[in-house]
Scaffold this motif. Sequence first.
Motif, PDB file in Angstrom:
ATOM      1  N   PRO A 149      13.008   1.067  13.601  1.00  0.00           N
ATOM      2  CA  PRO A 149      11.418   1.033  13.516  1.00  0.00           C
ATOM      3  C   PRO A 149      10.513   1.419  12.303  1.00  0.00           C
ATOM      4  CG  PRO A 149      12.685   2.875  14.433  1.00  0.00           C
ATOM      5  CD  PRO A 149      13.574   1.957  14.326  1.00  0.00           C
ATOM      6  N   PHE A 150      11.635   2.209  11.076  1.00  0.00           N
ATOM      7  CA  PHE A 150      11.240   2.484   9.857  1.00  0.00           C
ATOM      8  C   PHE A 150      11.183   1.860   9.292  1.00  0.00           C
ATOM      9  CE2 PHE A 150      12.753   3.892   5.884  1.00  0.00           C
ATOM     10  CZ  PHE A 150      12.252   4.818   5.695  1.00  0.00           C
ATOM     11  N   PHE A 151      12.585   0.460   9.018  1.00  0.00           N
ATOM     12  CA  PHE A 151      11.944  -0.529   8.058  1.00  0.00           C
ATOM     13  C   PHE A 151      10.770  -1.468   8.545  1.00  0.00           C
ATOM     14  CE2 PHE A 151      16.458   0.021   6.568  1.00  0.00           C
ATOM     15  CZ  PHE A 151      15.862   0.281   5.487  1.00  0.00           C
ATOM     16  N   GLY A 152      10.251  -1.442   9.921  1.00  0.00           N
ATOM     17  CA  GLY A 152       8.691  -1.975  10.679  1.00  0.00           C
ATOM     18  C   GLY A 152       8.405  -1.298   9.656  1.00  0.00           C
ATOM     19  N   ARG A 153       8.012   0.102  10.004  1.00  0.00           N
ATOM     20  CA  ARG A 153       6.761   0.669   9.393  1.00  0.00           C
ATOM     21  C   ARG A 153       6.447  -0.096   8.070  1.00  0.00           C
ATOM     22  NH1 ARG A 153       4.712   5.387  10.914  1.00  0.00           N
ATOM     23  NH2 ARG A 153       2.588   6.102   9.760  1.00  0.00           N
ATOM     24  N   LEU A 154       7.778  -0.132   7.031  1.00  0.00           N
ATOM     25  CA  LEU A 154       7.483  -0.216   5.562  1.00  0.00           C
ATOM     26  C   LEU A 154       7.265  -1.445   5.901  1.00  0.00           C
ATOM     27  CD1 LEU A 154      10.795   1.211   4.461  1.00  0.00           C
ATOM     28  CD2 LEU A 154       8.548   2.464   4.839  1.00  0.00           C
ATOM     29  N   SER A 155       8.070  -2.526   6.030  1.00  0.00           N
ATOM     30  CA  SER A 155       7.228  -3.575   6.542  1.00  0.00           C
ATOM     31  C   SER A 155       5.804  -4.109   6.648  1.00  0.00           C
ATOM     32  CB  SER A 155       7.909  -4.425   7.455  1.00  0.00           C
ATOM     33  OG  SER A 155       7.448  -5.970   7.861  1.00  0.00           O
ATOM     34  N   ASP A 156       5.537  -3.194   7.445  1.00  0.00           N
ATOM     35  CA  ASP A 156       3.413  -2.734   7.845  1.00  0.00           C
ATOM     36  C   ASP A 156       2.549  -3.000   6.446  1.00  0.00           C
ATOM     37  OD1 ASP A 156       3.952  -3.629  10.652  1.00  0.00           O
ATOM     38  OD2 ASP A 156       4.138  -1.598  11.295  1.00  0.00           O
ATOM     39  N   ARG A 157       3.486  -1.725   5.848  1.00  0.00           N
ATOM     40  CA  ARG A 157       2.758  -1.360   4.144  1.00  0.00           C
ATOM     41  C   ARG A 157       3.382  -1.779   2.679  1.00  0.00           C
ATOM     42  NH1 ARG A 157       0.906   3.868   4.829  1.00  0.00           N
ATOM     43  NH2 ARG A 157       1.558   3.883   3.270  1.00  0.00           N
ATOM     44  N   THR A 158       3.773  -3.141   2.948  1.00  0.00           N
ATOM     45  CA  THR A 158       4.895  -3.900   2.006  1.00  0.00           C
ATOM     46  C   THR A 158       3.102  -4.723   2.009  1.00  0.00           C
ATOM     47  OG1 THR A 158       6.478  -3.845   2.777  1.00  0.00           O
ATOM     48  CG2 THR A 158       6.066  -5.823   1.404  1.00  0.00           C
ATOM     49  N   THR A 159       3.121  -4.752   0.426  1.00  0.00           N
ATOM     50  CA  THR A 159       1.928  -4.949  -0.626  1.00  0.00           C
ATOM     51  C   THR A 159       2.355  -6.760  -1.089  1.00  0.00           C
ATOM     52  OG1 THR A 159       1.424  -3.898  -2.144  1.00  0.00           O
ATOM     53  CG2 THR A 159       0.240  -3.427  -0.330  1.00  0.00           C
ATOM     54  N   SER A 160       3.396  -6.875  -1.163  1.00  0.00           N
ATOM     55  CA  SER A 160       3.913  -7.928  -1.850  1.00  0.00           C
ATOM     56  C   SER A 160       3.326  -9.322  -1.927  1.00  0.00           C
ATOM     57  CB  SER A 160       5.834  -8.463  -1.664  1.00  0.00           C
ATOM     58  OG  SER A 160       6.141  -9.649  -2.259  1.00  0.00           O
ATOM     59  N   ARG A 161       3.153 -10.019  -2.782  1.00  0.00           N
ATOM     60  CA  ARG A 161       2.689 -10.830  -2.829  1.00  0.00           C
ATOM     61  C   ARG A 161       2.938 -12.453  -2.622  1.00  0.00           C
ATOM     62  NH1 ARG A 161       4.120 -14.944  -7.099  1.00  0.00           N
ATOM     63  NH2 ARG A 161       6.329 -14.280  -8.404  1.00  0.00           N
ATOM     64  N   PHE A 162       4.772 -12.360  -2.208  1.00  0.00           N
ATOM     65  CA  PHE A 162       5.002 -12.595  -1.641  1.00  0.00           C
ATOM     66  C   PHE A 162       4.412 -12.567   0.486  1.00  0.00           C
ATOM     67  CE2 PHE A 162       7.397 -12.602  -5.048  1.00  0.00           C
ATOM     68  CZ  PHE A 162       7.472 -13.252  -5.530  1.00  0.00           C
ATOM     69  N   GLY A 163       3.817 -11.363   0.293  1.00  0.00           N
ATOM     70  CA  GLY A 163       3.937 -11.576   2.376  1.00  0.00           C
ATOM     71  C   GLY A 163       4.525 -10.373   2.420  1.00  0.00           C
ATOM     72  N   MET A 164       4.364  -9.867   3.817  1.00  0.00           N
ATOM     73  CA  MET A 164       4.545  -8.131   4.178  1.00  0.00           C
ATOM     74  C   MET A 164       6.109  -8.422   5.105  1.00  0.00           C
ATOM     75  SD  MET A 164       0.955  -7.283   6.277  1.00  0.00           S
ATOM     76  CE  MET A 164       1.640  -6.222   6.956  1.00  0.00           C
ATOM     77  N   ARG A 165       6.354  -9.993   5.416  1.00  0.00           N
ATOM     78  CA  ARG A 165       8.494 -10.334   6.080  1.00  0.00           C
ATOM     79  C   ARG A 165       8.949 -10.475   5.121  1.00  0.00           C
ATOM     80  NH1 ARG A 165       5.203  -6.003   9.061  1.00  0.00           N
ATOM     81  NH2 ARG A 165       3.499  -7.092  10.100  1.00  0.00           N
TER      82      ARG A 165
END
Length: 426
Positions: A87-103
Amino acid sequence: MALNLNQQAATPETTIPGNGTIPPKAASRAYVIGMPIASAGLWMAVLAPALVVLAIKVSEITTPDTRAGALSLVAGVGAAVALLANPFFGRLSDRTTSRFGMRKPWIVGGSLIGLAALFMLGSATEVGAVLVAWVVAQLGFNAALAALVATLPDQAGPTERGRLSGLIGMTLPIGLVSAAFFAQMFDNAFQMAVVPGIVGTAIAIAFAFTFKDRVLTEKPAPLNFKEILGSFYFNPKDHPGLGWAWVTKFLVYVGYCAGLLYLPYFFTDHLHVAETQVTSLVFQATLVSSAGTVITSLAGGWISDRIGKRKSMVITSALIMMGGLIVIATSTDTGQVLLGQGILGLGLGVFSAVDVALITDLLPKDQSENAKTFGVFNIAQALPQSLVPAIAFPVIALGGYPALFLGGAVVGIIGALLVTRIKGVK
């Protein structure tokens, strides 16, 4: 079958303000094929050490008197880390702003970190090094798995989620069997750990380049301590449907783990099977159960898409699972145990598929915390593995292993019926 990697890019996209660009609601052929294969690859990479490598490695560097305690320490800490990491890394994934995408960054980065840790694990010469390597492996692969499963609501519409969830439901038993296959090919712990890791990581990274990822358009505010704690739960008052779905999943897996964790002892202590036969019987039971899961997983998800009813299929499949557990509890020979395992696997395949589709249908419309929510549901599946052993001892002391299995079946049936409390979906 050739993968049409450009199929999705030709479809119009939609945007939810502040929450990123959402890929089209018809999943591409590349995604439908590649996502389950990537999931199976990651499961294979992380399950190979869990199945045999940890035990072999610990035996190599400890004495017979200390190896059981050392293995319990390594496996227990690793399980706790996995419980929190998802769940922790899932939360970070939801907030990722990389130009390559969130996931994609988490799928690629997590897989590579996990693989590096497997190299450390295979070459470790002290228990402390094994523990550190296994913790890092759990962190890396759970980060990748959390981001991977979050691509489902990002990429697929409601009418195809059941089918895709069915494919995903097949991946854990396939990963389990694949890990066992690779393990028996080699005669040392390093190769057993590293080869499945290389194959699984390569598959996951290759998949990451086959789909158009969701891109977050606005940078979220930094996480504070309260929000970090929030990575491990959601408010059931705000999302009652998700709350009831979590309870259902948790209780069903309590029943499932009650039968799974103590099967070897049931063979020896209740059916009086010779210890030399137990390993073979457990493998047969696992194979029968996994075959049942694979057979029904895809069909269950497809049927739930066709009829548009998730809750009734969750109830039915969970009741089938608990029926298998009752067959095992009342067994008088090993053949009946294998029959019960087969029934359990048939129910698990449908439940795994439709449960994921149900959760996906219940996700909030803003889609801002999809990966985090899936991570919290991962706790519902993983937590029983820690809780059941604590509860099992007094139950076994009072009524033996049949009482434990029957009690687990009752808990699972209650969980199945609670899905009726969910509103807003059929």
